[in-house]
Design a protein around this motif. Structure first.
Motif, PDB file in Angstrom:
ATOM      1  N   ASP A  65       0.822  -1.208   0.000  1.00 50.32           N
ATOM      2  CA  ASP A  65       0.000   0.000   0.000  1.00 50.32           C
ATOM      3  C   ASP A  65       0.861   1.265   0.000  1.00 50.32           C
ATOM      4  N   LYS A  66       1.887   1.289   0.840  1.00 53.64           N
ATOM      5  CA  LYS A  66       2.748   2.458   0.949  1.00 53.64           C
ATOM      6  C   LYS A  66       3.483   2.743  -0.353  1.00 53.64           C
ATOM      7  N   SER A  67       3.974   1.678  -1.010  1.00 54.22           N
ATOM      8  CA  SER A  67       4.709   1.837  -2.273  1.00 54.22           C
ATOM      9  C   SER A  67       3.811   2.414  -3.355  1.00 54.22           C
ATOM     10  N   VAL A  68       2.573   1.933  -3.438  1.00 45.59           N
ATOM     11  CA  VAL A  68       1.636   2.430  -4.452  1.00 45.59           C
ATOM     12  C   VAL A  68       1.301   3.894  -4.187  1.00 45.59           C
ATOM     13  N   LYS A  69       1.125   4.250  -2.920  1.00 43.95           N
ATOM     14  CA  LYS A  69       0.819   5.634  -2.573  1.00 43.95           C
ATOM     15  C   LYS A  69       1.985   6.555  -2.923  1.00 43.95           C
ATOM     16  N   ILE A  70       3.199   6.110  -2.649  1.00 42.89           N
ATOM     17  CA  ILE A  70       4.389   6.914  -2.971  1.00 42.89           C
ATOM     18  C   ILE A  70       4.458   7.169  -4.471  1.00 42.89           C
ATOM     19  N   PHE A  71       4.195   6.133  -5.259  1.00 44.51           N
ATOM     20  CA  PHE A  71       4.235   6.283  -6.716  1.00 44.51           C
ATOM     21  C   PHE A  71       3.125   7.221  -7.189  1.00 44.51           C
ATOM     22  N   ALA A  72       1.936   7.076  -6.618  1.00 43.55           N
ATOM     23  CA  ALA A  72       0.819   7.945  -7.002  1.00 43.55           C
ATOM     24  C   ALA A  72       1.128   9.402  -6.670  1.00 43.55           C
ATOM     25  N   ASP A  73       1.714   9.635  -5.500  1.00 45.20           N
ATOM     26  CA  ASP A  73       2.088  11.000  -5.114  1.00 45.20           C
ATOM     27  C   ASP A  73       3.115  11.571  -6.081  1.00 45.20           C
ATOM     28  N   PHE A  74       4.038  10.719  -6.529  1.00 48.28           N
ATOM     29  CA  PHE A  74       5.058  11.143  -7.495  1.00 48.28           C
ATOM     30  C   PHE A  74       4.413  11.556  -8.815  1.00 48.28           C
ATOM     31  N   ILE A  75       3.518  10.716  -9.328  1.00 46.41           N
ATOM     32  CA  ILE A  75       2.834  11.015 -10.599  1.00 46.41           C
ATOM     33  C   ILE A  75       2.015  12.294 -10.474  1.00 46.41           C
ATOM     34  N   LYS A  76       1.317  12.445  -9.354  1.00 46.91           N
ATOM     35  CA  LYS A  76       0.482  13.630  -9.152  1.00 46.91           C
ATOM     36  C   LYS A  76       1.328  14.897  -9.095  1.00 46.91           C
ATOM     37  N   THR A  77       2.444  14.841  -8.372  1.00 44.47           N
ATOM     38  CA  THR A  77       3.299  16.014  -8.213  1.00 44.47           C
ATOM     39  C   THR A  77       4.018  16.381  -9.504  1.00 44.47           C
ATOM     40  N   LYS A  78       4.537  15.361 -10.187  1.00 47.15           N
ATOM     41  CA  LYS A  78       5.356  15.624 -11.377  1.00 47.15           C
ATOM     42  C   LYS A  78       4.532  15.840 -12.645  1.00 47.15           C
ATOM     43  N   HIS A  79       3.400  15.120 -12.771  1.00 43.18           N
ATOM     44  CA  HIS A  79       2.654  15.163 -14.034  1.00 43.18           C
ATOM     45  C   HIS A  79       1.186  15.564 -13.876  1.00 43.18           C
ATOM     46  N   SER A  80       0.684  15.612 -12.672  1.00 43.89           N
ATOM     47  CA  SER A  80      -0.713  15.936 -12.346  1.00 43.89           C
ATOM     48  C   SER A  80      -1.709  14.834 -12.726  1.00 43.89           C
ATOM     49  N   GLY A  81      -1.311  13.923 -13.584  1.00 45.71           N
ATOM     50  CA  GLY A  81      -2.168  12.814 -13.989  1.00 45.71           C
ATOM     51  C   GLY A  81      -1.468  11.964 -15.034  1.00 45.71           C
ATOM     52  N   PHE A 123      -6.189   5.412  -9.897  1.00 47.82           N
ATOM     53  CA  PHE A 123      -7.326   5.719 -10.768  1.00 47.82           C
ATOM     54  C   PHE A 123      -7.789   7.182 -10.665  1.00 47.82           C
ATOM     55  N   PRO A 124      -7.723   7.808  -9.482  1.00 48.94           N
ATOM     56  CA  PRO A 124      -8.112   9.218  -9.423  1.00 48.94           C
ATOM     57  C   PRO A 124      -7.223  10.126 -10.280  1.00 48.94           C
ATOM     58  N   LEU A 125      -6.059   9.625 -10.670  1.00 45.11           N
ATOM     59  CA  LEU A 125      -5.119  10.414 -11.471  1.00 45.11           C
ATOM     60  C   LEU A 125      -5.260  10.161 -12.971  1.00 45.11           C
ATOM     61  N   LEU A 126      -6.104   9.199 -13.346  1.00 45.02           N
ATOM     62  CA  LEU A 126      -6.315   8.938 -14.772  1.00 45.02           C
ATOM     63  C   LEU A 126      -7.019  10.125 -15.409  1.00 45.02           C
ATOM     64  N   ARG A 127      -6.493  10.576 -16.514  1.00 46.30           N
ATOM     65  CA  ARG A 127      -7.102  11.694 -17.226  1.00 46.30           C
ATOM     66  C   ARG A 127      -8.298  11.211 -18.046  1.00 46.30           C
ATOM     67  N   ASP A 128      -9.201  12.111 -18.337  1.00 48.65           N
ATOM     68  CA  ASP A 128     -10.338  11.770 -19.188  1.00 48.65           C
ATOM     69  C   ASP A 128      -9.827  11.207 -20.512  1.00 48.65           C
ATOM     70  N   GLY A 129     -10.440  10.105 -20.952  1.00 53.83           N
ATOM     71  CA  GLY A 129     -10.004   9.470 -22.191  1.00 53.83           C
ATOM     72  C   GLY A 129      -8.844   8.503 -22.016  1.00 53.83           C
ATOM     73  N   ALA A 130      -8.463   8.228 -20.764  1.00 56.43           N
ATOM     74  CA  ALA A 130      -7.348   7.305 -20.500  1.00 56.43           C
ATOM     75  C   ALA A 130      -7.705   5.874 -20.912  1.00 56.43           C
ATOM     76  N   ARG A 131      -6.665   5.062 -21.065  1.00 54.72           N
ATOM     77  CA  ARG A 131      -6.860   3.650 -21.390  1.00 54.72           C
ATOM     78  C   ARG A 131      -6.153   2.776 -20.354  1.00 54.72           C
ATOM     79  N   VAL A 132      -6.892   1.772 -19.880  1.00 52.07           N
ATOM     80  CA  VAL A 132      -6.363   0.833 -18.894  1.00 52.07           C
ATOM     81  C   VAL A 132      -6.481  -0.570 -19.465  1.00 52.07           C
ATOM     82  N   VAL A 133      -5.402  -1.340 -19.368  1.00 49.51           N
ATOM     83  CA  VAL A 133      -5.425  -2.737 -19.793  1.00 49.51           C
ATOM     84  C   VAL A 133      -5.020  -3.609 -18.615  1.00 49.51           C
ATOM     85  N   ASN A 134      -5.907  -4.508 -18.217  1.00 49.80           N
ATOM     86  CA  ASN A 134      -5.628  -5.471 -17.156  1.00 49.80           C
ATOM     87  C   ASN A 134      -5.231  -6.798 -17.796  1.00 49.80           C
ATOM     88  N   ILE A 135      -4.034  -7.272 -17.484  1.00 49.71           N
ATOM     89  CA  ILE A 135      -3.555  -8.517 -18.088  1.00 49.71           C
ATOM     90  C   ILE A 135      -4.156  -9.713 -17.346  1.00 49.71           C
TER      91      ILE A 135
END
Length: 285
Positions: A65-81, A123-135
Protein backbone atom coordinates in the motif's frame (compact mmCIF):
# COMPACT_ATOMS: atom_id res chain seq x y z
CA UNK A 1 0.35 21.10 -24.09
CA UNK A 2 0.31 18.49 -21.31
CA UNK A 3 2.68 15.58 -22.01
CA UNK A 4 1.09 12.15 -22.10
CA UNK A 5 2.16 9.58 -19.52
CA UNK A 6 2.05 5.77 -19.64
CA UNK A 7 2.66 3.37 -16.72
CA UNK A 8 3.38 -0.37 -16.93
CA UNK A 9 3.59 -2.51 -13.78
CA UNK A 10 5.80 -5.58 -13.42
CA UNK A 11 7.86 -4.41 -16.37
CA UNK A 12 11.42 -5.56 -15.69
CA UNK A 13 11.05 -8.69 -17.86
CA UNK A 14 8.74 -10.73 -20.07
CA UNK A 15 5.51 -9.19 -21.28
CA UNK A 16 5.83 -6.03 -19.21
CA UNK A 17 9.25 -5.24 -20.67
CA UNK A 18 7.99 -5.96 -24.19
CA UNK A 19 5.05 -3.57 -23.66
CA UNK A 20 7.38 -0.82 -22.43
CA UNK A 21 9.63 -1.40 -25.44
CA UNK A 22 6.68 -1.07 -27.82
CA UNK A 23 5.39 2.04 -26.08
CA UNK A 24 8.81 3.67 -26.22
CA UNK A 25 8.78 3.08 -29.97
CA UNK A 26 5.22 4.26 -30.64
CA UNK A 27 3.75 6.24 -27.72
CA UNK A 28 4.07 10.01 -27.91
CA UNK A 29 4.94 10.70 -24.31
CA UNK A 30 6.81 9.47 -21.22
CA UNK A 31 6.74 5.74 -20.47
CA UNK A 32 7.29 4.56 -16.89
CA UNK A 33 8.79 1.11 -16.46
CA UNK A 34 7.93 0.08 -12.90
CA UNK A 35 9.13 -2.94 -10.95
CA UNK A 36 9.23 -4.18 -7.36
CA UNK A 37 13.02 -4.60 -7.53
CA UNK A 38 14.90 -1.38 -8.23
CA UNK A 39 17.93 -3.40 -9.34
CA UNK A 40 15.95 -5.43 -11.89
CA UNK A 41 14.07 -2.35 -13.05
CA UNK A 42 17.22 -0.33 -13.71
CA UNK A 43 18.79 -3.29 -15.52
CA UNK A 44 15.71 -3.46 -17.76
CA UNK A 45 15.95 0.27 -18.45
CA UNK A 46 19.60 -0.19 -19.46
CA UNK A 47 18.63 -2.94 -21.92
CA UNK A 48 16.20 -0.56 -23.58
CA UNK A 49 18.71 2.30 -23.44
CA UNK A 50 21.12 0.07 -25.37
CA UNK A 51 18.45 -0.12 -28.09
CA UNK A 52 18.17 3.65 -28.21
CA UNK A 53 14.95 3.74 -26.17
CA UNK A 54 14.49 5.94 -23.10
CA UNK A 55 11.86 4.78 -20.61
CA UNK A 56 11.72 6.34 -17.15
CA UNK A 57 11.90 4.13 -14.06
CA UNK A 58 10.12 4.17 -10.73
CA UNK A 59 10.10 1.50 -8.04
CA UNK A 60 6.61 0.08 -7.46
CA UNK A 61 5.58 -2.88 -5.34
CA UNK A 62 1.91 -3.31 -6.22
CA UNK A 63 1.29 -5.48 -3.13
CA UNK A 64 2.53 -2.74 -0.79
CA UNK A 65 0.00 0.00 0.00
CA UNK A 66 2.75 2.46 0.95
CA UNK A 67 4.71 1.84 -2.27
CA UNK A 68 1.64 2.43 -4.45
CA UNK A 69 0.82 5.63 -2.57
CA UNK A 70 4.39 6.91 -2.97
CA UNK A 71 4.24 6.28 -6.72
CA UNK A 72 0.82 7.95 -7.00
CA UNK A 73 2.09 11.00 -5.11
CA UNK A 74 5.06 11.14 -7.50
CA UNK A 75 2.83 11.02 -10.60
CA UNK A 76 0.48 13.63 -9.15
CA UNK A 77 3.30 16.01 -8.21
CA UNK A 78 5.36 15.62 -11.38
CA UNK A 79 2.65 15.16 -14.03
CA UNK A 80 -0.71 15.94 -12.35
CA UNK A 81 -2.17 12.81 -13.99
CA UNK A 82 -1.56 10.08 -16.57
CA UNK A 83 -3.11 8.53 -19.67
CA UNK A 84 -2.22 4.83 -19.92
CA UNK A 85 -2.06 2.10 -17.27
CA UNK A 86 -1.12 -1.52 -17.93
CA UNK A 87 -1.65 -3.77 -14.91
CA UNK A 88 0.76 -6.55 -15.79
CA UNK A 89 2.49 -7.57 -12.54
CA UNK A 90 1.49 -11.10 -11.49
CA UNK A 91 2.78 -14.39 -10.08
CA UNK A 92 2.13 -18.11 -10.48
CA UNK A 93 3.96 -20.64 -8.30
CA UNK A 94 4.11 -23.76 -10.43
CA UNK A 95 5.36 -26.12 -7.73
CA UNK A 96 2.02 -26.08 -5.87
CA UNK A 97 -0.70 -27.47 -8.14
CA UNK A 98 -3.03 -27.57 -5.13
CA UNK A 99 -1.55 -24.78 -3.03
CA UNK A 100 -1.47 -24.21 0.68
CA UNK A 101 -3.61 -21.40 2.06
CA UNK A 102 -0.53 -19.16 2.31
CA UNK A 103 0.43 -19.76 -1.34
CA UNK A 104 -3.14 -19.28 -2.55
CA UNK A 105 -3.47 -16.02 -0.61
CA UNK A 106 -0.12 -14.81 -1.96
CA UNK A 107 -1.29 -15.35 -5.54
CA UNK A 108 -4.61 -13.60 -4.97
CA UNK A 109 -3.05 -10.71 -3.03
CA UNK A 110 -0.70 -9.92 -5.92
CA UNK A 111 -2.83 -10.84 -8.93
CA UNK A 112 -6.16 -9.42 -7.76
CA UNK A 113 -6.18 -7.49 -4.50
CA UNK A 114 -3.28 -5.30 -5.64
CA UNK A 115 -5.57 -3.94 -8.37
CA UNK A 116 -7.87 -2.60 -5.66
CA UNK A 117 -4.89 -0.76 -4.15
CA UNK A 118 -3.91 0.57 -7.56
CA UNK A 119 -7.47 1.69 -8.16
CA UNK A 120 -7.54 3.47 -4.80
CA UNK A 121 -4.43 5.55 -5.41
CA UNK A 122 -3.87 5.71 -9.18
CA UNK A 123 -7.33 5.72 -10.77
CA UNK A 124 -8.11 9.22 -9.42
CA UNK A 125 -5.12 10.41 -11.47
CA UNK A 126 -6.31 8.94 -14.77
CA UNK A 127 -7.10 11.69 -17.23
CA UNK A 128 -10.34 11.77 -19.19
CA UNK A 129 -10.00 9.47 -22.19
CA UNK A 130 -7.35 7.31 -20.50
CA UNK A 131 -6.86 3.65 -21.39
CA UNK A 132 -6.36 0.83 -18.89
CA UNK A 133 -5.43 -2.74 -19.79
CA UNK A 134 -5.63 -5.47 -17.16
CA UNK A 135 -3.56 -8.52 -18.09
CA UNK A 136 -5.67 -11.61 -17.48
CA UNK A 137 -5.25 -15.07 -19.00
CA UNK A 138 -7.25 -18.08 -20.17
CA UNK A 139 -7.56 -18.75 -16.43
CA UNK A 140 -9.56 -15.54 -16.21
CA UNK A 141 -12.51 -16.76 -18.27
CA UNK A 142 -15.69 -17.74 -16.42
CA UNK A 143 -15.59 -21.25 -17.94
CA UNK A 144 -12.86 -22.06 -15.40
CA UNK A 145 -15.63 -22.25 -12.80
CA UNK A 146 -18.16 -25.09 -12.37
CA UNK A 147 -19.84 -24.01 -9.13
CA UNK A 148 -23.17 -22.54 -10.22
CA UNK A 149 -23.61 -20.10 -7.32
CA UNK A 150 -20.27 -18.46 -8.18
CA UNK A 151 -21.08 -18.33 -11.88
CA UNK A 152 -24.50 -16.78 -11.35
CA UNK A 153 -23.12 -14.12 -9.02
CA UNK A 154 -20.27 -13.15 -11.33
CA UNK A 155 -22.56 -13.00 -14.37
CA UNK A 156 -24.70 -10.29 -12.80
CA UNK A 157 -24.71 -6.99 -14.73
CA UNK A 158 -24.86 -5.27 -11.34
CA UNK A 159 -21.86 -7.14 -9.92
CA UNK A 160 -20.02 -5.30 -7.13
CA UNK A 161 -16.49 -5.39 -5.74
CA UNK A 162 -17.93 -6.76 -2.51
CA UNK A 163 -19.37 -9.76 -4.36
CA UNK A 164 -16.06 -10.39 -6.12
CA UNK A 165 -14.27 -10.17 -2.77
CA UNK A 166 -16.77 -12.60 -1.24
CA UNK A 167 -16.08 -15.08 -4.05
CA UNK A 168 -12.34 -14.80 -3.43
CA UNK A 169 -12.71 -15.19 0.34
CA UNK A 170 -15.02 -18.20 -0.02
CA UNK A 171 -12.39 -19.96 -2.13
CA UNK A 172 -9.56 -19.07 0.28
CA UNK A 173 -11.58 -20.26 3.27
CA UNK A 174 -12.20 -23.60 1.54
CA UNK A 175 -8.45 -24.07 1.19
CA UNK A 176 -7.87 -22.97 4.77
CA UNK A 177 -10.47 -25.25 6.36
CA UNK A 178 -9.98 -28.27 4.08
CA UNK A 179 -13.31 -28.09 2.19
CA UNK A 180 -11.79 -27.20 -1.20
CA UNK A 181 -13.63 -29.13 -3.93
CA UNK A 182 -11.83 -29.84 -7.24
CA UNK A 183 -15.23 -30.18 -8.90
CA UNK A 184 -15.89 -26.45 -8.42
CA UNK A 185 -13.33 -25.78 -11.15
CA UNK A 186 -12.30 -26.90 -14.63
CA UNK A 187 -9.34 -29.27 -15.12
CA UNK A 188 -9.71 -30.91 -11.69
CA UNK A 189 -9.07 -27.61 -9.96
CA UNK A 190 -5.36 -27.47 -10.80
CA UNK A 191 -4.00 -24.10 -9.73
CA UNK A 192 -7.45 -22.98 -8.64
CA UNK A 193 -5.83 -20.03 -6.87
CA UNK A 194 -4.64 -18.65 -10.22
CA UNK A 195 -8.05 -19.20 -11.81
CA UNK A 196 -9.73 -17.38 -8.93
CA UNK A 197 -7.31 -14.43 -9.03
CA UNK A 198 -7.60 -13.97 -12.80
CA UNK A 199 -11.39 -14.43 -12.84
CA UNK A 200 -11.61 -11.81 -10.08
CA UNK A 201 -9.34 -9.48 -12.08
CA UNK A 202 -11.48 -9.85 -15.20
CA UNK A 203 -14.71 -9.38 -13.25
CA UNK A 204 -13.24 -6.26 -11.62
CA UNK A 205 -12.44 -4.91 -15.09
CA UNK A 206 -16.15 -4.97 -15.92
CA UNK A 207 -17.11 -3.29 -12.64
CA UNK A 208 -14.48 -0.58 -13.10
CA UNK A 209 -15.60 0.11 -16.66
CA UNK A 210 -19.19 0.55 -15.56
CA UNK A 211 -18.14 3.08 -12.92
CA UNK A 212 -15.66 5.08 -14.99
CA UNK A 213 -17.63 5.17 -18.26
CA UNK A 214 -18.73 8.78 -17.74
CA UNK A 215 -15.11 9.94 -18.09
CA UNK A 216 -14.62 8.10 -21.38
CA UNK A 217 -11.97 5.87 -19.83
CA UNK A 218 -11.54 2.53 -21.61
CA UNK A 219 -10.79 -0.43 -19.32
CA UNK A 220 -10.29 -3.83 -20.92
CA UNK A 221 -8.91 -7.24 -19.92
CA UNK A 222 -6.82 -9.43 -22.21
CA UNK A 223 -5.57 -13.00 -22.45
CA UNK A 224 -2.15 -12.41 -24.03
CA UNK A 225 -1.54 -16.04 -25.01
CA UNK A 226 0.75 -18.76 -23.69
CA UNK A 227 4.04 -16.89 -23.67
CA UNK A 228 7.64 -17.99 -23.47
CA UNK A 229 8.31 -16.46 -20.05
CA UNK A 230 9.43 -17.60 -16.61
CA UNK A 231 5.77 -17.95 -15.64
CA UNK A 232 5.07 -20.42 -18.46
CA UNK A 233 5.67 -23.97 -17.26
CA UNK A 234 7.37 -26.04 -19.95
CA UNK A 235 7.72 -23.05 -22.25
CA UNK A 236 5.08 -21.01 -24.00
CA UNK A 237 4.04 -20.82 -27.62
CA UNK A 238 4.51 -17.12 -28.38
CA UNK A 239 7.19 -14.53 -27.71
CA UNK A 240 6.37 -11.71 -25.27
CA UNK A 241 6.80 -9.21 -28.14
CA UNK A 242 3.93 -10.90 -30.01
CA UNK A 243 1.66 -10.74 -26.98
CA UNK A 244 2.66 -7.13 -26.38
CA UNK A 245 1.23 -6.24 -29.79
CA UNK A 246 -2.26 -7.05 -28.49
CA UNK A 247 -1.82 -4.69 -25.54
CA UNK A 248 -0.34 -1.99 -27.76
CA UNK A 249 -3.33 -2.35 -30.08
CA UNK A 250 -5.73 -1.66 -27.20
CA UNK A 251 -3.67 1.32 -26.06
CA UNK A 252 -2.82 2.95 -29.37
CA UNK A 253 -5.08 1.70 -32.15
CA UNK A 254 -8.40 0.32 -30.91
CA UNK A 255 -11.53 2.45 -30.82
CA UNK A 256 -12.09 4.32 -27.57
CA UNK A 257 -15.57 2.76 -27.66
CA UNK A 258 -14.04 -0.65 -26.89
CA UNK A 259 -14.79 -0.86 -23.18
CA UNK A 260 -15.14 -3.55 -20.53
CA UNK A 261 -14.27 -6.35 -22.93
CA UNK A 262 -12.31 -9.59 -22.58
CA UNK A 263 -10.02 -9.88 -25.60
CA UNK A 264 -8.41 -13.16 -26.62
CA UNK A 265 -4.80 -13.29 -27.81
CA UNK A 266 -5.95 -13.31 -31.46
CA UNK A 267 -7.88 -10.02 -30.92
CA UNK A 268 -11.22 -11.84 -30.81
CA UNK A 269 -13.71 -10.43 -28.31
CA UNK A 270 -14.79 -13.33 -26.09
CA UNK A 271 -18.13 -13.64 -24.30
CA UNK A 272 -16.85 -13.73 -20.74
CA UNK A 273 -20.27 -14.68 -19.36
CA UNK A 274 -20.44 -17.95 -21.31
CA UNK A 275 -19.43 -20.41 -18.59
CA UNK A 276 -20.18 -23.35 -20.91
CA UNK A 277 -17.62 -22.22 -23.52
CA UNK A 278 -14.32 -24.00 -24.10
CA UNK A 279 -11.94 -21.25 -23.00
CA UNK A 280 -10.69 -22.59 -19.66
CA UNK A 281 -7.04 -23.26 -18.91
CA UNK A 282 -6.13 -26.90 -19.52
CA UNK A 283 -3.28 -29.02 -18.15
CA UNK A 284 -2.19 -26.16 -15.92
CA UNK A 285 0.56 -27.84 -13.92
Amino acid sequence: MVEKIAVVTGASKGLGLAIVKGLCQRFDGIVYLTARSEKNGLEAVKKLNDLGLKPSFHQLDISDDKSVKIFADFIKTKHSGFDVLVNNAAILEWDEVYPTYEAAKRNIDINYRSLLTIEKYLFPLLRDGARVVNISSACGHLSNLKKQSWIQTLQSPDLTREQINDFVVEYLESVKNGTFDKNDFADEGKHAEHRVSKIALTALTRVQQREYADRNISINAVHPGHMKTEMAQGGGEVEPEQSAELVLYLILDASQKLKGTFMWHNRTLIDWDDAEADFACKDLW
